[in-house]
Design a protein around this motif. Structure first.
Motif, PDB file in Angstrom:
ATOM      1  N   UNK A 116       0.827  -1.203   0.000  1.00 57.39           N
ATOM      2  CA  UNK A 116       0.000   0.000   0.000  1.00 57.39           C
ATOM      3  C   UNK A 116       0.865   1.258   0.000  1.00 57.39           C
ATOM      4  N   UNK A 117       0.356   2.266  -0.683  1.00 58.76           N
ATOM      5  CA  UNK A 117       0.990   3.583  -0.646  1.00 58.76           C
ATOM      6  C   UNK A 117       0.307   4.310   0.504  1.00 58.76           C
ATOM      7  N   UNK A 118       1.052   4.544   1.586  1.00 65.35           N
ATOM      8  CA  UNK A 118       0.400   5.003   2.816  1.00 65.35           C
ATOM      9  C   UNK A 118       0.673   6.474   3.127  1.00 65.35           C
ATOM     10  N   UNK A 119      -0.282   7.088   3.825  1.00 63.93           N
ATOM     11  CA  UNK A 119      -0.159   8.463   4.289  1.00 63.93           C
ATOM     12  C   UNK A 119      -0.816   8.538   5.667  1.00 63.93           C
ATOM     13  N   UNK A 120      -0.238   9.318   6.571  1.00 69.82           N
ATOM     14  CA  UNK A 120      -0.816   9.415   7.913  1.00 69.82           C
ATOM     15  C   UNK A 120      -1.170  10.841   8.292  1.00 69.82           C
ATOM     16  N   UNK A 121      -2.109  10.935   9.232  1.00 67.37           N
ATOM     17  CA  UNK A 121      -2.393  12.216   9.879  1.00 67.37           C
ATOM     18  C   UNK A 121      -2.243  11.955  11.368  1.00 67.37           C
ATOM     19  N   UNK A 122      -1.497  12.820  12.061  1.00 65.18           N
ATOM     20  CA  UNK A 122      -1.291  12.601  13.491  1.00 65.18           C
ATOM     21  C   UNK A 122      -1.247  13.942  14.218  1.00 65.18           C
ATOM     22  N   UNK A 123      -1.940  13.976  15.337  1.00 66.66           N
ATOM     23  CA  UNK A 123      -2.083  15.173  16.152  1.00 66.66           C
ATOM     24  C   UNK A 123      -0.816  15.452  16.968  1.00 66.66           C
ATOM     25  N   UNK A 134      10.244   6.421   9.783  1.00 71.22           N
ATOM     26  CA  UNK A 134      10.094   5.152   9.076  1.00 71.22           C
ATOM     27  C   UNK A 134       9.989   5.366   7.570  1.00 71.22           C
ATOM     28  N   UNK A 135       9.886   6.629   7.179  1.00 70.54           N
ATOM     29  CA  UNK A 135       9.869   6.946   5.755  1.00 70.54           C
ATOM     30  C   UNK A 135       8.486   7.230   5.189  1.00 70.54           C
ATOM     31  N   UNK A 136       7.500   7.418   6.057  1.00 71.95           N
ATOM     32  CA  UNK A 136       6.141   7.643   5.558  1.00 71.95           C
ATOM     33  C   UNK A 136       5.728   9.103   5.694  1.00 71.95           C
TER      34      UNK A 136
END
Ligand SMILES: [Zn+2]
Length: 303
Positions: A116-123, A134-136
């Protein structure tokens, strides 16, 4: 959910996880039935209740050792019995995934390994920084206020995060707009519609005051997702007794502080993962009747 005034008081609780000061009422809307923490810390002051040693930030850190791979294999084996989030996902071809509240990036890592091509949102700044190491790509901020993404996602996930948001309907609508037609949403939340909530009340482990701002039941979760445009495909009740074990521990600690009994339940609470395994038949039964403390909801954006 944009309801007129009118709430009933359900309970008053406090911060059990870090023992930070304050008393927090949980109320139920007379119109839609949604339970909320109210009054609640504002989005400017809530950070105080998420210290850097906040559990979920720690538990999602990835180390690149050989032991990590071995523990991942062991975990996979245990997951057959005690399914975690990924096991509950539908079988999808790898595409673009967004994780809301990605913490230190453990799940991003798991999905990236599957193509998967991943993307995150974090507060949290520090948790987001760990995930970036980790490279994301991780956007820091609150879902409600971060900028829109250019390309749509095939899958959006949020593990134990919607209950933390100040504006859940707005957030779910935003996630809807970021998803392609036919794309999936998978979220997990505590189930305040379970009998354990009514039994333990202010001692219910998953109340997690004041960090949890909404306390969903399957009905109110369904209403909220529908209001945001999603079509609910299924609600799964996770086979876990964690809440039950931890809540019993809170109850004993409140009734019999500093007793031998409370020391014992405290010890059991630390080893709850094993007890959970041993009581697997019970959790399966409770899950069948929708009575465990956690649910995973799968929804789809109509084609
Ligand atoms: Zn309402």
């Amino acid at each position: 959910m944009g309801c007129p005034e009118g709430d009933d008081l359900v309970l008053v609780g406090r911060d059990r996880l870090h023992d930070l000061p304050g008393e927090f009422p949980v109320v139920r809307c007379q119109h839609c039935g949604l339970m909320r923490t109210n009054p609640r810390p504002t989005s400017e002051t809530i950070g105080f209740y998420y210290p850097d040693d906040y559990g979920p930030y720690q538990g999602t850190q990835v180390t690149n050792s050989r032991w990590y791979s071995i523990s991942q294999m062991l975990r996979k084996f245990v997951n057959v019995i005690l399914p975690t989030h990924a096991c509950l996902l539908p079988d999808l071809t790898a595409g673009r995934m967004l994780e809301v509240g990605c913490a230190s990036g453990k799940f991003l890592h798991e999905m990236a390994r599957k193509g998967w091509q991943v993307h995150g949102i974090e507060f949290s700044d520090s948790a987001a920084a760990s995930a970036r190491l980790l490279g994301y790509p991780v956007t820091t901020g609150q879902v409600e206020s971060v900028a829109d993404f250019e390309e749509p996602f095939d899958l959006v996930v949020g593990w134990m995060v919607i209950e933390h948001l100040h504006h859940p309907v707005e957030a779910l609508t935003k996630l809807y707009n970021w998803t392609r037609s036919g794309g999936w949403l998978a979220i997990s939340v505590p189930n305040a519609g379970s009998a354990e909530f009514r039994i333990f009340k202010e001692n219910w482990y998953a109340l997690h005051l004041p960090a949890h701002l909404s306390h969903f039941t399957p009905e109110t979760m369904r209403k909220m997702l529908t209001a945001a445009g999603w079509s609910v495909e299924r609600i799964q009740h996770q086979r876990t007794l964690t809440n039950l074990i931890m809540s019993a521990n809170y109850w004993v600690a409140e009734r019999f502080p500093d007793s031998f009994l409370s020391k014992m339940t405290g010890w059991i609470a630390k080893k709850q993962r094993y007890l959970n395994l041993a009581l697997y038949p019970l959790s399966t039964l409770l899950s069948f009747f929708g009575q465990t403390g956690r649910m995973t909801v799968l929804a789809r954006k109509p084609e």
